[in-house]
Every structure is written in structure tokens, then in C-alpha cells.
Design an enzyme around this catalytic site. Structure first.
Site, PDB file in Angstrom:
ATOM      1  N   GLY A  11       0.773  -1.243   0.000  1.00 60.57           N
ATOM      2  CA  GLY A  11       0.000   0.000   0.000  1.00 60.57           C
ATOM      3  C   GLY A  11       0.798   1.285   0.000  1.00 60.57           C
ATOM      4  N   ASN A  13       1.784   2.954  -2.705  1.00 57.50           N
ATOM      5  CA  ASN A  13       1.168   3.852  -3.703  1.00 57.50           C
ATOM      6  C   ASN A  13      -0.142   4.423  -3.174  1.00 57.50           C
ATOM      7  OD1 ASN A  13       2.646   4.058  -6.378  1.00 57.50           O
ATOM      8  ND2 ASN A  13       2.818   1.867  -5.931  1.00 57.50           N
ATOM      9  N   MET A  89      -3.738  -7.309  -7.124  1.00 60.40           N
ATOM     10  CA  MET A  89      -3.126  -8.429  -7.843  1.00 60.40           C
ATOM     11  C   MET A  89      -4.117  -9.292  -8.630  1.00 60.40           C
ATOM     12  SD  MET A  89      -0.113  -7.715  -7.251  1.00 60.40           S
ATOM     13  CE  MET A  89       0.805  -9.118  -7.858  1.00 60.40           C
ATOM     14  N   ARG A  90      -5.201  -8.693  -9.097  1.00 58.16           N
ATOM     15  CA  ARG A  90      -6.173  -9.480  -9.867  1.00 58.16           C
ATOM     16  C   ARG A  90      -6.568  -8.743 -11.134  1.00 58.16           C
ATOM     17  NH1 ARG A  90      -8.573 -13.400  -6.738  1.00 58.16           N
ATOM     18  NH2 ARG A  90      -8.163 -13.078  -4.535  1.00 58.16           N
ATOM     19  N   LEU A  92      -9.572  -7.684 -13.707  1.00 59.69           N
ATOM     20  CA  LEU A  92     -10.993  -7.382 -13.507  1.00 59.69           C
ATOM     21  C   LEU A  92     -11.780  -7.828 -14.738  1.00 59.69           C
ATOM     22  CD1 LEU A  92     -10.419  -3.860 -11.934  1.00 59.69           C
ATOM     23  CD2 LEU A  92     -11.260  -5.908 -10.741  1.00 59.69           C
ATOM     24  N   ASN A 106      -4.585   1.802 -13.469  1.00 59.90           N
ATOM     25  CA  ASN A 106      -3.672   0.830 -12.865  1.00 59.90           C
ATOM     26  C   ASN A 106      -2.254   1.370 -12.969  1.00 59.90           C
ATOM     27  OD1 ASN A 106      -2.885  -1.732 -11.753  1.00 59.90           O
ATOM     28  ND2 ASN A 106      -2.172  -2.329 -13.806  1.00 59.90           N
ATOM     29  N   HIS A 108       1.817   0.073 -13.094  1.00 62.69           N
ATOM     30  CA  HIS A 108       2.632  -1.129 -13.333  1.00 62.69           C
ATOM     31  C   HIS A 108       4.108  -0.724 -13.334  1.00 62.69           C
ATOM     32  CE1 HIS A 108       3.568  -5.109 -14.785  1.00 62.69           C
ATOM     33  NE2 HIS A 108       4.384  -4.560 -15.664  1.00 62.69           N
ATOM     34  N   ASP A 144      -2.374  -5.648 -18.092  1.00 66.60           N
ATOM     35  CA  ASP A 144      -1.520  -4.470 -18.280  1.00 66.60           C
ATOM     36  C   ASP A 144      -1.520  -3.969 -19.729  1.00 66.60           C
ATOM     37  OD1 ASP A 144      -0.774  -4.634 -15.551  1.00 66.60           O
ATOM     38  OD2 ASP A 144       0.746  -6.138 -16.040  1.00 66.60           O
ATOM     39  N   GLU A 173       6.820   5.977  -9.040  1.00 68.60           N
ATOM     40  CA  GLU A 173       5.401   5.612  -8.960  1.00 68.60           C
ATOM     41  C   GLU A 173       4.654   6.548  -8.009  1.00 68.60           C
ATOM     42  OE1 GLU A 173       4.773   1.093 -10.005  1.00 68.60           O
ATOM     43  OE2 GLU A 173       5.576   1.281  -8.002  1.00 68.60           O
TER      44      GLU A 173
HETATM   45  C1  GRF Z   1       3.882  -1.369  -7.360  1.00 72.46           C
HETATM   46  O1  GRF Z   1       5.179  -1.584  -7.834  1.00 72.46           O
HETATM   47  C2  GRF Z   1       2.911  -1.300  -8.498  1.00 72.46           C
HETATM   48  O2  GRF Z   1       3.437  -0.817  -9.678  1.00 72.46           O
HETATM   49  C3  GRF Z   1       2.526  -2.753  -8.698  1.00 72.46           C
HETATM   50  O3  GRF Z   1       2.523  -3.307  -7.417  1.00 72.46           O
HETATM   51  C4  GRF Z   1       3.375  -2.565  -6.555  1.00 72.46           C
HETATM   52  C5  GRF Z   1       2.537  -2.139  -5.395  1.00 72.46           C
HETATM   53  O4  GRF Z   1       3.289  -1.584  -4.353  1.00 72.46           O
HETATM   54  N1  GRF Z   1       1.280  -2.871  -9.407  1.00 72.46           N
HETATM   55  P1  GRF Z   1       2.548  -0.876  -3.154  1.00 72.46           P
HETATM   56  O5  GRF Z   1       1.570  -1.892  -2.579  1.00 72.46           O
HETATM   57  O6  GRF Z   1       1.841   0.326  -3.695  1.00 72.46           O
HETATM   58  O7  GRF Z   1       3.613  -0.516  -2.170  1.00 72.46           O
END
Ligand code: GRF
Length: 202
Positions: A11, A13, A89-90, A92, A106, A108, A144, A173
Site C-alpha cells: 500500500g 502507492n 493483484m487481480r 478485472l 492501474n 505497473h 496491463d 510511482e
Molecule cells: C507497485 O510496484 C505497483 O506498480 C505494482 O505493485 C506494486 C505495489 O506496491 N502494481 P505498493 O503496494 O503500492 O507498495
């Protein structure tokens, strides 16, 4: 603009988005965080910032349809307009996507379309690229594959490991995702097929 966030893990991000919203750096408000994983550290983090959370566990709802409907209904109840997948991680389904048409982002950790799917940083290192980075894109039903909103580039340095490269990408990010949400909140984004127009200098 009310946003909902989908998470499965750490979490960081999500935290970057919440902080930017609470500091009024971006014109958005996080109305709800949903995790599909009861052990996601993101749940506690969101609580720390006073954000409402929900756990929608796939284990207790065997069908993907029921699981996704529960998430979509919770977002609707909170009047969420946009959804951000921040380490969710899924994939949709088209049914879920159709409830929020072109309103799901999303993030990535690679320069898409290179290295989609799991372990993007390891894929980049194994391939020997000199640059990698991160991509914020609109979700479609592929892995993606949706139209790209913003990207940021980082160098791959001699001696990099998955950990060092991931940390360099993560820093970008945390900047790129709030910026993407702000562009949307300020109505500066238009999707034309695969190409996304940004109605100001990025
Ligand atoms: C990030 O690297 C994002 O790009 C990917 O999963 C990771 C999530 O990290 N989809 P966090 O849970 O936001 O720390």
C-alpha cells in the site's frame, strides 16, 4: 472527485495518493479502500489516515462474479467515481469494467508494453534493458494492456538487484500516480482509442 482504491499488499502507492489528497495537492478524495487480502498492510495504513476500508475476500465468495459485484456495490454506495488499482493483484472482468467504463487506472512497474504481468522488475533485469520505469494506464480486461496515461523512466544501473531497481521505480510511482489522478480530476484527459490526450503540458 471521489476515488476508490483497490489494494492487495503493502500500500505505498495508496499512501502516496492519500497523502496528496489530504494535503490538497490533488483535487481528489479517497472515499474507500478495498483489499482482497486480509493480511494486506495497506488496510492498517489506510486506517491510520482515517480512510474507510473494506475487505472483500475471494475465499469466502467462491465466484468471481459475486466477489466483483460486492466490490462494485461498495464503491457505488460511497459514490466513488474513479477507481485506482494500486498494487491490486487481480484482473478485472468485463462486467466489473463496464460498471466504471474507462474510469479505472492501474500502475505497473515497467515501461509497458514491455514486461507486463508479475515480477516486471526481474523481467527487465533478466532482459538486460538499460532503462525501465513505470506506467499508469487505463484498465481493460487484458493484463496491463489498456491505454497509457503517463510513464516515467528510470535507468537500470550496473549491479542493480530486483530490490534496488524496484526502489528506484517505486519513487517514480509515488509521484506519477497522484499526478495522473490530478489530471483526471481536473478534466485534462481524453481517451482516443489507444491514445490518451493530455490537455495541458505534461
Ligand atoms: C507497485 O510496484 C505497483 O506498480 C505494482 O505493485 C506494486 C505495489 O506496491 N502494481 P505498493 O503496494 O503500492 O507498495
Amino acid at each position: 472527485m471521489k476515488i476508490g482504491i483497490l489494494v492487495s499488499g503493502r500500500g505505498s502507492n495508496m499512501e502516496a495518493i492519500i497523502k496528496a489528497c489530504q494535503a490538497k495537492e490533488i483535487a481528489a478524495e479517497v472515499a474507500l479502500v478495498i483489499s482482497d487480502n486480509p493480511r494486506a498492510p495497506a488496510l492498517e495504513k489506510a486506517g491510520f489516515y482515517g480512510i474507510q476500508t473494506a475487505l472483500v475476500s475471494k475465499k469466502k465468495d467462491p465466484s468471481k462474479e459475486t466477489f466483483e459485484k460486492e466490490m462494485a456495490d461498495l464503491f457505488d454506495q460511497k459514490k466513488v467515481e474513479w477507481i485506482v488499482c494500486a498494487g491490486f493483484m487481480r484482473l478485472l472482468s468485463p462486467t466489473f469494467l463496464s460498471r466504471f467504463p474507462n474510469r479505472i487506472l492501474n500502475i505497473h512497474p515497467s515501461l509497458l508494453p514491455a514486461f507486463p504481468g508479475l515480477n516486471a522488475q526481474k523481467q527487465a533485469l533478466d532482459h538486460g534493458v538499460r532503462f525501465s520505469g513505470t506506467t499508469v494506464h487505463f484498465m481493460d480486461s487484458g493484463c496491463d494492456t489498456g491505454p497509457i496515461l503517463l510513464q516515467a523512466v528510470v535507468p537500470v544501473l550496473q549491479g542493480d538487484t530486483v530490490e534496488t531497481l524496484s526502489a528506484r521505480i517505486l519513487k517514480e510511482e509515488h509521484r506519477l500516480l497522484p499526478k495522473s489522478i490530478d489530471l483526471i480530476a481536473r478534466n485534462k484527459v481524453k481517451i482516443n482509442g489507444r491514445r490518451v490526450e493530455i490537455l495541458e503540458n505534461p
